[in-house]
Design a protein around this motif. Structure first.
Motif, PDB file in Angstrom:
ATOM      1  N   TYR A   1       0.910  -1.162  -0.030  1.00  0.00           N
ATOM      2  CA  TYR A   1      -0.320   0.229  -0.067  1.00  0.00           C
ATOM      3  C   TYR A   1       0.688   1.270  -0.029  1.00  0.00           C
ATOM      4  O   TYR A   1       1.792   1.472   0.440  1.00  0.00           O
ATOM      5  N   ASN A   2       0.434   2.123  -0.680  1.00  0.00           N
ATOM      6  CA  ASN A   2       1.154   3.472  -0.691  1.00  0.00           C
ATOM      7  C   ASN A   2       0.984   4.259   0.431  1.00  0.00           C
ATOM      8  O   ASN A   2       1.888   4.875   1.176  1.00  0.00           O
ATOM      9  N   ASN A   3       0.011   4.135   1.165  1.00  0.00           N
ATOM     10  CA  ASN A   3      -0.486   5.058   2.287  1.00  0.00           C
ATOM     11  C   ASN A   3      -0.002   6.172   2.512  1.00  0.00           C
ATOM     12  O   ASN A   3       0.478   6.814   3.581  1.00  0.00           O
ATOM     13  N   LEU A   4      -0.174   6.906   1.464  1.00  0.00           N
ATOM     14  CA  LEU A   4       0.162   8.441   1.521  1.00  0.00           C
ATOM     15  C   LEU A   4      -1.350   9.120   1.807  1.00  0.00           C
ATOM     16  O   LEU A   4      -2.112   8.895   1.051  1.00  0.00           O
ATOM     17  N   THR A   5      -1.613   9.760   2.757  1.00  0.00           N
ATOM     18  CA  THR A   5      -2.598  10.550   3.048  1.00  0.00           C
ATOM     19  C   THR A   5      -2.773  11.534   1.821  1.00  0.00           C
ATOM     20  O   THR A   5      -2.033  12.123   1.278  1.00  0.00           O
ATOM     21  N   ALA A   6      -4.184  12.160   1.839  1.00  0.00           N
ATOM     22  CA  ALA A   6      -4.458  13.274   1.009  1.00  0.00           C
ATOM     23  C   ALA A   6      -3.714  14.153   1.472  1.00  0.00           C
ATOM     24  O   ALA A   6      -3.021  15.157   0.563  1.00  0.00           O
ATOM     25  N   ALA A   7      -3.595  14.590   2.626  1.00  0.00           N
ATOM     26  CA  ALA A   7      -2.883  15.965   2.876  1.00  0.00           C
ATOM     27  C   ALA A   7      -1.473  15.769   2.955  1.00  0.00           C
ATOM     28  O   ALA A   7      -0.864  16.810   2.409  1.00  0.00           O
ATOM     29  N   THR A   8      -0.699  14.680   2.955  1.00  0.00           N
ATOM     30  CA  THR A   8       0.816  14.566   2.480  1.00  0.00           C
ATOM     31  C   THR A   8       0.920  14.895   1.160  1.00  0.00           C
ATOM     32  O   THR A   8       1.555  15.452   0.662  1.00  0.00           O
ATOM     33  N   VAL A   9       0.125  14.323   0.324  1.00  0.00           N
ATOM     34  CA  VAL A   9       0.258  14.418  -1.128  1.00  0.00           C
ATOM     35  C   VAL A   9       0.182  15.744  -1.399  1.00  0.00           C
ATOM     36  O   VAL A   9       0.899  16.155  -2.560  1.00  0.00           O
ATOM     37  N   GLU A  10      -1.038  16.706  -0.942  1.00  0.00           N
ATOM     38  CA  GLU A  10      -1.283  17.924  -1.206  1.00  0.00           C
ATOM     39  C   GLU A  10       0.153  18.677  -0.757  1.00  0.00           C
ATOM     40  O   GLU A  10       0.285  19.345  -1.766  1.00  0.00           O
ATOM     41  N   THR A  11       0.625  18.425   0.133  1.00  0.00           N
ATOM     42  CA  THR A  11       1.891  19.149   0.626  1.00  0.00           C
ATOM     43  C   THR A  11       2.874  18.987  -0.469  1.00  0.00           C
ATOM     44  O   THR A  11       3.536  19.520  -0.771  1.00  0.00           O
ATOM     45  N   LEU A  12       3.006  17.489  -0.744  1.00  0.00           N
ATOM     46  CA  LEU A  12       4.097  17.187  -1.676  1.00  0.00           C
ATOM     47  C   LEU A  12       3.892  17.798  -2.946  1.00  0.00           C
ATOM     48  O   LEU A  12       4.795  18.216  -3.709  1.00  0.00           O
ATOM     49  N   ALA A  13       2.770  17.992  -3.487  1.00  0.00           N
ATOM     50  CA  ALA A  13       2.184  18.500  -4.808  1.00  0.00           C
ATOM     51  C   ALA A  13       2.809  20.095  -4.917  1.00  0.00           C
ATOM     52  O   ALA A  13       3.410  20.439  -5.649  1.00  0.00           O
ATOM     53  N   ILE A  14       2.577  20.898  -3.462  1.00  0.00           N
ATOM     54  CA  ILE A  14       3.009  22.248  -3.446  1.00  0.00           C
ATOM     55  C   ILE A  14       4.686  22.209  -3.562  1.00  0.00           C
ATOM     56  O   ILE A  14       5.206  23.190  -4.259  1.00  0.00           O
TER      57      ILE A  14
ATOM     58  N   ILE B   1      -0.152  28.300   1.576  1.00  0.00           N
ATOM     59  CA  ILE B   1      -1.109  27.884   0.426  1.00  0.00           C
ATOM     60  C   ILE B   1      -2.035  26.924   0.996  1.00  0.00           C
ATOM     61  O   ILE B   1      -3.179  26.830   0.592  1.00  0.00           O
ATOM     62  N   ARG B   2      -1.672  25.886   1.801  1.00  0.00           N
ATOM     63  CA  ARG B   2      -2.514  24.835   2.509  1.00  0.00           C
ATOM     64  C   ARG B   2      -3.413  25.469   3.338  1.00  0.00           C
ATOM     65  O   ARG B   2      -4.582  24.676   3.521  1.00  0.00           O
ATOM     66  N   GLY B   3      -3.051  26.520   4.218  1.00  0.00           N
ATOM     67  CA  GLY B   3      -4.075  26.801   5.005  1.00  0.00           C
ATOM     68  C   GLY B   3      -3.767  26.122   6.317  1.00  0.00           C
ATOM     69  O   GLY B   3      -4.618  26.245   7.234  1.00  0.00           O
TER      70      GLY B   3
END
Lengths: 246, 171
Positions: free
Chosen positions: B85-98, B113-115
């Motif tokens: 499993y990747n188990n990257l949470t949405a929050a982590t990926v958002e941060t990673l994307a930024i 940016i994320r707030g």
């Protein structure tokens, strides 16, 4: 209400705001501040009712919303020399931030899928290619354990009960034993630790041999290799380096 | 061409032994030829491999890598008996994307940016080796700048940062 279920899944205030905007089905640029503020505050109340932690970030955005709302309600103050200048829309900053956040939220979905896809491609770990008689990094502990085993096995430990304890004069010195081991090794390919200790006459002899081996390692005359855990330790003459010394 | 086939086999052997991605210059040096030549041969190899066999050649993290075809993923999972499993949470990926799009960037800028606070997400990403400290920003406090790593490219199947999906601007 299904809205309550979702309340716990919001990552942060922007996440919630975006959701509210989408629910209102309006363009982000056209949002009614009054409506959005009300919805936001209602949501926060809902979170409190569900005993969810309303972090400071949510409160900050709530305060910001209320601030913007109040500014849109108040009459606009025109400063001197202001003709047809575009009046600053107090919503602008918030909308800008929301749009920025939305960009990354959407792309992160795509990225998550990419990661999932990339997982399906398996690769191999690199080959570990080691030269043959490379000495295994023997820790002092392992060496000592081998020595301890030799000690346990040796006959010298079968101590005969002595009525009188004789203090014997030292027979062999470390350097003498080093010479002995080194000369012995020269004639053979390798020498095992246990062979070295076969003719041990006394505990003293075993200790001296062990110290001699350690010293030979230190001055880089020999290398020791252990093939497997707990197996015998073999001594090899250290070959001289061809390119530059050590 | 006979010579070409020998080259192809050799490249395949190198890729297998290396495991990790190899660059064109690396392969070229071992084979005593030019990166251009290697790249031409690789193009043919890629096509051939796609048509048959269980492996394919992928361009990832600035190099070439041998990997299994996705259709066999579930068999490999079964073999190892684990679900990866990747188990990257949405929050982590958002941060990673930024970070990925705006690097180098400071923690405060990401939070703006994320707030929300990103400390946990940053720690998780650092732990997984997906981001790293790439320097410090001039100014008060000299805050740490973050950027993505080669491991990031590998885990997301990217050749290079330019291959990141285009951001959708505006409303």
């Amino acid at each position: 209400m299904e809205f309550n279920v979702k309340l716990s899944s919001f990552e942060g205030p922007f996440d919630l705001l975006l959701h509210l905007v989408e629910k209102a089905q309006v363009d982000i640029n056209e949002i009614s501040i009054a409506q959005i503020t009300d919805d936001f505050l209602k949501a926060i109340k809902g979170m409190e009712a569900l005993d969810l932690e309303v972090t400071s970030e949510f409160l900050l955005i709530a305060a910001t919303l209320i601030d913007i709302k109040s500014r849109t309600l108040l009459p606009v103050k025109r400063s001197q020399g202001d003709s047809c200048e575009q009046l600053e829309d107090p919503r602008q900053e918030l909308i800008r931030r929301l749009l920025e956040y939305k960009k990354y939220k959407e792309v992160s979905q795509v990225m998550l899928e990419m990661a999932g896809g990339a997982q399906c491609y398996h690769t191999k770990a690199p080959e570990v290619i080691e030269p043959q008689y490379r000495p295994v990094n023997l820790s002092l502990n392992q060496l000592f354990q081998a020595f301890q085993r030799a000690l346990d096995r040796s006959e010298a430990l079968k101590e005969k009960p002595e009525s009188v304890h004789h203090i014997q004069k030292e027979e062999v010195s470390i350097s003498q034993q080093m010479e002995y081991i080194y000369t012995n090794l020269k004639g053979k390919e390798s020498l095992s630790f246990s062979t070295l200790l076969i003719n041990s006459e006394s505990r003293y002899y075993i200790v001296i041999t062990f110290l001699a081996v350690l010293e030979l390692i230190r001055i880089k005359k020999i290398v020791v290799v252990q093939d497997e855990l707990f197996s015998d330790i073999n001594l090899f003459l250290r070959e001289a380096e061809t390119n530059g010394g050590e | 061409m006979e010579e070409n086939n020998a080259l192809k086999s050799c490249i395949e052997a190198l890729l297998f032994a290396a495991g990790e991605p190899l660059t064109l210059p690396q392969i070229a040096e071992v084979l005593d030829t030019t990166p251009l030549h290697v790249s031409k041969v690789l193009e043919e190899m890629k096509e051939e491999k796609e048509k048959s066999g269980g492996l394919l050649i992928k361009e990832v993290a600035g190099g070439i890598q041998l990997c299994t075809k996705p259709q066999f993923h579930r068999f490999i999972q079964k073999l190892f008996g684990i679900e990866r499993y990747n188990n990257l949470t949405a929050a982590t990926v958002e941060t990673l994307a930024i970070i990925a799009y705006k690097q180098p960037i400071t923690r405060a800028e990401v939070e703006d940016i994320r707030g929300v606070k990103v400390e946990k997400a940053l720690a998780s990403l650092l732990n997984r080796g997906l981001i790293a400290e790439v320097g410090r920003k001039d100014g008060t406090g000299r805050p740490i700048l973050y950027g993505t790593t080669e491991e990031f490219l590998k885990q997301f199947g990217l050749k290079e940062l330019e291959d990141l999906p285009k951001l959708i601007e505006g409303a």
